[in-house]
Design an enzyme around this catalytic site. Sequence first.
Site, short mmCIF file in Angstrom:
data_model
loop_
_atom_site.label_atom_id
_atom_site.label_comp_id
_atom_site.label_asym_id
_atom_site.label_seq_id
_atom_site.Cartn_x
_atom_site.Cartn_y
_atom_site.Cartn_z
N TYR A 1 20.63 1.15 -16.80
CA TYR A 1 20.55 2.25 -17.77
C TYR A 1 20.72 1.70 -19.20
CZ TYR A 1 22.06 6.61 -20.10
OH TYR A 1 22.22 7.69 -20.95
N GLY B 1 17.95 19.82 -18.42
CA GLY B 1 19.11 18.97 -18.17
C GLY B 1 20.33 19.41 -18.96
N LYS C 1 18.08 1.50 -22.27
CA LYS C 1 18.35 2.14 -23.57
C LYS C 1 18.21 1.12 -24.70
CE LYS C 1 19.25 6.47 -22.52
NZ LYS C 1 18.26 7.49 -22.88
N GLY D 1 12.34 17.41 -20.60
CA GLY D 1 13.64 17.29 -19.93
C GLY D 1 14.56 18.42 -20.37
N ASP E 1 5.45 16.41 -15.90
CA ASP E 1 5.97 15.09 -15.55
C ASP E 1 5.62 14.16 -16.70
OD1 ASP E 1 6.63 12.63 -14.61
OD2 ASP E 1 5.54 12.79 -12.71
P1 NAD Z 1 20.00 15.25 -17.32
O1 NAD Z 1 19.83 14.33 -16.16
O2 NAD Z 1 20.99 16.34 -17.25
O3 NAD Z 1 18.60 15.87 -17.73
C1 NAD Z 1 17.40 15.14 -17.72
C2 NAD Z 1 16.28 16.10 -17.41
O4 NAD Z 1 15.05 15.36 -17.39
C3 NAD Z 1 16.41 16.78 -16.03
O5 NAD Z 1 16.32 18.18 -16.15
C4 NAD Z 1 15.26 16.21 -15.22
O6 NAD Z 1 14.69 17.14 -14.31
C5 NAD Z 1 14.26 15.84 -16.32
N1 NAD Z 1 13.32 14.81 -15.89
C6 NAD Z 1 13.58 13.70 -15.17
N2 NAD Z 1 12.45 13.02 -14.95
C7 NAD Z 1 11.46 13.71 -15.55
C8 NAD Z 1 10.06 13.51 -15.67
N3 NAD Z 1 9.45 12.46 -15.10
N4 NAD Z 1 9.33 14.41 -16.38
C9 NAD Z 1 9.94 15.48 -16.95
N5 NAD Z 1 11.25 15.74 -16.86
C10 NAD Z 1 12.00 14.85 -16.16
O7 NAD Z 1 20.32 14.31 -18.59
P2 NAD Z 1 21.06 14.71 -19.95
O8 NAD Z 1 22.50 14.45 -19.75
O9 NAD Z 1 20.60 16.02 -20.45
O10 NAD Z 1 20.53 13.52 -20.89
C11 NAD Z 1 19.42 13.67 -21.76
C12 NAD Z 1 19.24 12.38 -22.53
O11 NAD Z 1 20.45 12.05 -23.22
C13 NAD Z 1 18.93 11.16 -21.64
O12 NAD Z 1 18.08 10.28 -22.33
C14 NAD Z 1 20.28 10.51 -21.49
O13 NAD Z 1 20.16 9.14 -21.21
C15 NAD Z 1 20.89 10.75 -22.85
N6 NAD Z 1 22.36 10.67 -22.83
C16 NAD Z 1 23.11 11.59 -22.17
C17 NAD Z 1 24.50 11.50 -22.18
C18 NAD Z 1 25.37 12.50 -21.47
O14 NAD Z 1 26.59 12.34 -21.44
N7 NAD Z 1 24.82 13.56 -20.91
C19 NAD Z 1 25.13 10.43 -22.86
C20 NAD Z 1 24.33 9.48 -23.49
C21 NAD Z 1 22.94 9.62 -23.51
#
Ligand code: NAD
Length: 312
Positions: free
Chosen positions: A144, A13, A148, A10, A54
């Site tokens: 969600y 992201g 978690k 991921g 994936d």
């Molecule tokens: P994001 O959605 O920006 O990035 C997630 C990435 O995972 C994306 O690039 C997507 O293409 C990739 N992805 C999705 N499905 C996939 C798969 N099957 N195989 C491979 N890659 C895949 O999310 P983020 O904000 O970077 O969050 C990352 C983690 O942090 C997550 O677990 C999220 O729940 C957690 N989180 C984020 C926040 C926030 O504010 N951003 C807050 C609390 C927790």
Amino acid sequence: MKKDKILVIGACGQIGVELTLALRKMYGDANVLASDLREEHELLKGTGPYVSLDVMNKEMLHVLVIRHNITQIYLLAAILSATGEKNPLLAWHINMQSLLNVLDIAKEENIDKVYWPSSIAVFGPNSPMMETPQHTIIEPTTIYGISKFAGERWCEYYNHRYGVDVRSLRYPGLISYKSAPGGGTTDYAVEIFHEAKERQEYTSFLSEDTYLPMMYMPDAIRATIELMEADASKITVRSAYNLSGMSFSPKEIAAEIKKHIPDFTISYEPDYRQQIADGWPNSMDDSRARADWGWKHEYDLAKMTADMLQNI
Ligand code: NAD
């Protein structure tokens, strides 16, 4: 340089891009393998190895881990809170199965360390709203948050039962300018900066007095790396640590932006995300993280706002 070989899942992201770049600085570019479903992010291009993956495909993941002699896995792939509500069964499936695939391969291959983030979304309307403690009522109402919370229990289970060194943080809403947010309830606090600069106005999808715990991305990246670098004996929470930076409302962030852009105006049109935000804490007690591995945040609202407006 350390000898570890890290897989980031991921990596394209909001968090993944910055975390991958930070890990490459620490461990050497070639030792951090970035992966995602998406095409490689512009900011990652030319900075180190990248593979399309994936995470739901356990066989492919397993082969990749063996072929690259992976010693640490950072699992960031997930469906976030607002997107999750649109397709709950898909969010549950992806959020749970991705974690189970990683934990199980970590157990099979004796992976040194695993990182997987949890969220303030584990808390619900029956949790104390102010300075929410580490251990308290946890009754999440979004899919969600439910995924978690279940994930946290699986992490602790794999640690206690099989000795997998998995570590986790309950991130607050994260604010950054390098890569776009991915469909969370706190995304307004990123959008507002872009709109303030481009149009000097913003319509918030949360009401003016909705307080939520938030953190600037440099603090979140540092927290993640400090947790992962801490001696295992210091990690007393194997579910996920509360983590706190700041807490503010749309009205307060708008007032802070106005100090830099006097013409800026904000209006409010709460949508379905208001209900999600209403069930989450206003602020978090992260004293356990501070005591166990020395966590200390650096950015408050004023410092973050100045930095965001300068860099966007
Ligand atoms: P994001 O959605 O920006 O990035 C997630 C990435 O995972 C994306 O690039 C997507 O293409 C990739 N992805 C999705 N499905 C996939 C798969 N099957 N195989 C491979 N890659 C895949 O999310 P983020 O904000 O970077 O969050 C990352 C983690 O942090 C997550 O677990 C999220 O729940 C957690 N989180 C984020 C926040 C926030 O504010 N951003 C807050 C609390 C927790």
